[in-house]
Motif scaffolding. Structure first.
Motif, PDB file in Angstrom:
ATOM      1  N   ILE A 164       0.869  -1.170   0.000  1.00 21.74           N
ATOM      2  CA  ILE A 164       0.000   0.000   0.000  1.00 21.74           C
ATOM      3  C   ILE A 164       0.907   1.220   0.000  1.00 21.74           C
ATOM      4  N   ASP A 165       0.847   1.984  -1.071  1.00 21.89           N
ATOM      5  CA  ASP A 165       1.763   3.100  -1.275  1.00 21.89           C
ATOM      6  C   ASP A 165       0.965   4.352  -1.642  1.00 21.89           C
ATOM      7  N   ALA A 166       1.224   5.426  -0.933  1.00 21.21           N
ATOM      8  CA  ALA A 166       0.512   6.685  -1.184  1.00 21.21           C
ATOM      9  C   ALA A 166       0.747   7.199  -2.602  1.00 21.21           C
ATOM     10  N   LEU A 167       1.956   7.005  -3.136  1.00 18.32           N
ATOM     11  CA  LEU A 167       2.286   7.564  -4.444  1.00 18.32           C
ATOM     12  C   LEU A 167       1.822   6.707  -5.617  1.00 18.32           C
ATOM     13  N   THR A 168       1.290   5.547  -5.342  1.00 18.46           N
ATOM     14  CA  THR A 168       0.671   4.743  -6.396  1.00 18.46           C
ATOM     15  C   THR A 168      -0.805   4.551  -6.045  1.00 18.46           C
ATOM     16  N   ASP A 169      -1.073   3.721  -5.053  1.00 12.97           N
ATOM     17  CA  ASP A 169      -2.460   3.424  -4.674  1.00 12.97           C
ATOM     18  C   ASP A 169      -3.220   4.670  -4.246  1.00 12.97           C
ATOM     19  N   GLY A 170      -2.599   5.492  -3.435  1.00 11.85           N
ATOM     20  CA  GLY A 170      -3.251   6.711  -2.957  1.00 11.85           C
ATOM     21  C   GLY A 170      -3.605   7.657  -4.087  1.00 11.85           C
ATOM     22  N   LEU A 171      -2.670   7.838  -5.013  1.00 15.25           N
ATOM     23  CA  LEU A 171      -2.941   8.724  -6.150  1.00 15.25           C
ATOM     24  C   LEU A 171      -3.993   8.139  -7.090  1.00 15.25           C
ATOM     25  N   LEU A 172      -3.991   6.819  -7.254  1.00 10.47           N
ATOM     26  CA  LEU A 172      -5.035   6.191  -8.074  1.00 10.47           C
ATOM     27  C   LEU A 172      -6.412   6.442  -7.476  1.00 10.47           C
ATOM     28  N   ILE A 173      -6.525   6.282  -6.165  1.00  9.23           N
ATOM     29  CA  ILE A 173      -7.806   6.526  -5.494  1.00  9.23           C
ATOM     30  C   ILE A 173      -8.210   7.981  -5.641  1.00  9.23           C
ATOM     31  N   LEU A 174      -7.288   8.890  -5.386  1.00 10.34           N
ATOM     32  CA  LEU A 174      -7.584  10.321  -5.473  1.00 10.34           C
ATOM     33  C   LEU A 174      -8.014  10.696  -6.892  1.00 10.34           C
ATOM     34  N   ARG A 175      -7.278  10.249  -7.888  1.00 13.22           N
ATOM     35  CA  ARG A 175      -7.630  10.546  -9.279  1.00 13.22           C
ATOM     36  C   ARG A 175      -9.009   9.980  -9.622  1.00 13.22           C
ATOM     37  N   TYR A 176      -9.276   8.750  -9.196  1.00 14.06           N
ATOM     38  CA  TYR A 176     -10.571   8.127  -9.470  1.00 14.06           C
ATOM     39  C   TYR A 176     -11.708   8.935  -8.852  1.00 14.06           C
ATOM     40  N   LEU A 177     -11.522   9.354  -7.608  1.00 15.94           N
ATOM     41  CA  LEU A 177     -12.563  10.134  -6.940  1.00 15.94           C
ATOM     42  C   LEU A 177     -12.733  11.514  -7.572  1.00 15.94           C
ATOM     43  N   PHE A 178     -11.697  12.027  -8.225  1.00 16.79           N
ATOM     44  CA  PHE A 178     -11.813  13.286  -8.969  1.00 16.79           C
ATOM     45  C   PHE A 178     -12.484  13.074 -10.328  1.00 16.79           C
ATOM     46  N   GLY A 179     -12.752  11.811 -10.685  1.00 22.47           N
ATOM     47  CA  GLY A 179     -13.450  11.519 -11.938  1.00 22.47           C
ATOM     48  C   GLY A 179     -12.551  11.204 -13.110  1.00 22.47           C
ATOM     49  N   LEU A 180     -11.255  11.072 -12.872  1.00 16.08           N
ATOM     50  CA  LEU A 180     -10.356  10.732 -13.973  1.00 16.08           C
ATOM     51  C   LEU A 180     -10.527   9.268 -14.345  1.00 16.08           C
ATOM     52  N   ARG A 181     -10.493   8.992 -15.637  1.00  8.07           N
ATOM     53  CA  ARG A 181     -10.626   7.639 -16.145  1.00  8.07           C
ATOM     54  C   ARG A 181      -9.638   7.462 -17.291  1.00  8.07           C
ATOM     55  N   GLY A 182      -9.469   6.238 -17.730  1.00 10.53           N
ATOM     56  CA  GLY A 182      -8.575   5.947 -18.840  1.00 10.53           C
ATOM     57  C   GLY A 182      -7.129   6.244 -18.495  1.00 10.53           C
TER      58      GLY A 182
END
Length: 146
Positions: free
Chosen positions: A97-115
């Motif tokens: 569990i890594d903030a700079l991979t998993d954390g950023l993926l979660i944050l981007r997803y919640l911001f609506g980023l896809r693809g």
């Protein structure tokens, strides 16, 4: 799935029973609604998770990050909610569990980023989930309708 005695329980406190989560294919042990307000928000839930992944606790974890209608408001409650996710927070499936991979993926997803915008430059080289479709499907399982 093999113990019907807990079907009516709500293991993660998100308002969805364990049975409903099982039938929907979502994990009953946690969702990305960290503050418990029945919403998924990048600037609250996403930042709380990211801060937790960076090891912040106490006031540093929750200051200016809780939603006004948050059910869980203390740093102890939020830490428990983040811990409840446990290995589910390993979004890319690399075993860490890594903030700079998993954390950023979660944050981007919640911001609506896809693809490609979702995964660009944040997938670990040892990831088992590498495509945006795999990551999106996994994160969708952590954001059931509430």
């Amino acid at each position: 799935p093999n113990d019907p005695s807990d079907s009516a329980l709500d293991q993660d406190g998100d308002g969805i029973s364990n049975l409903e989560e099982f039938l929907a294919g979502t994990p009953p042990s946690g969702s990305l609604d960290i503050d418990g307000n029945s919403e998924y928000d990048a600037l609250t839930d996403g930042l709380l998770l990211l801060r937790g992944m960076f090891g912040l606790n106490g006031d540093a974890l929750i200051t200016d990050t809780l939603a006004p209608n948050a059910l869980y408001k203390s740093s102890e409650d939020i830490e428990t909610r983040v811990d409840l996710l446990n290995n589910l927070a390993d979004v890319d499936g690399n075993g860490e569990i890594d903030a700079l991979t998993d954390g950023l993926l979660i944050l981007r997803y919640l911001f609506g980023l896809r693809g490609e915008a979702l995964i660009s430059d944040v997938i670990d080289k040892n990831a088992t989930r590498k495509s945006s479709a795999e990551i999106e499907a996994y994160l969708a399982s952590l954001t059931p309708n509430i």
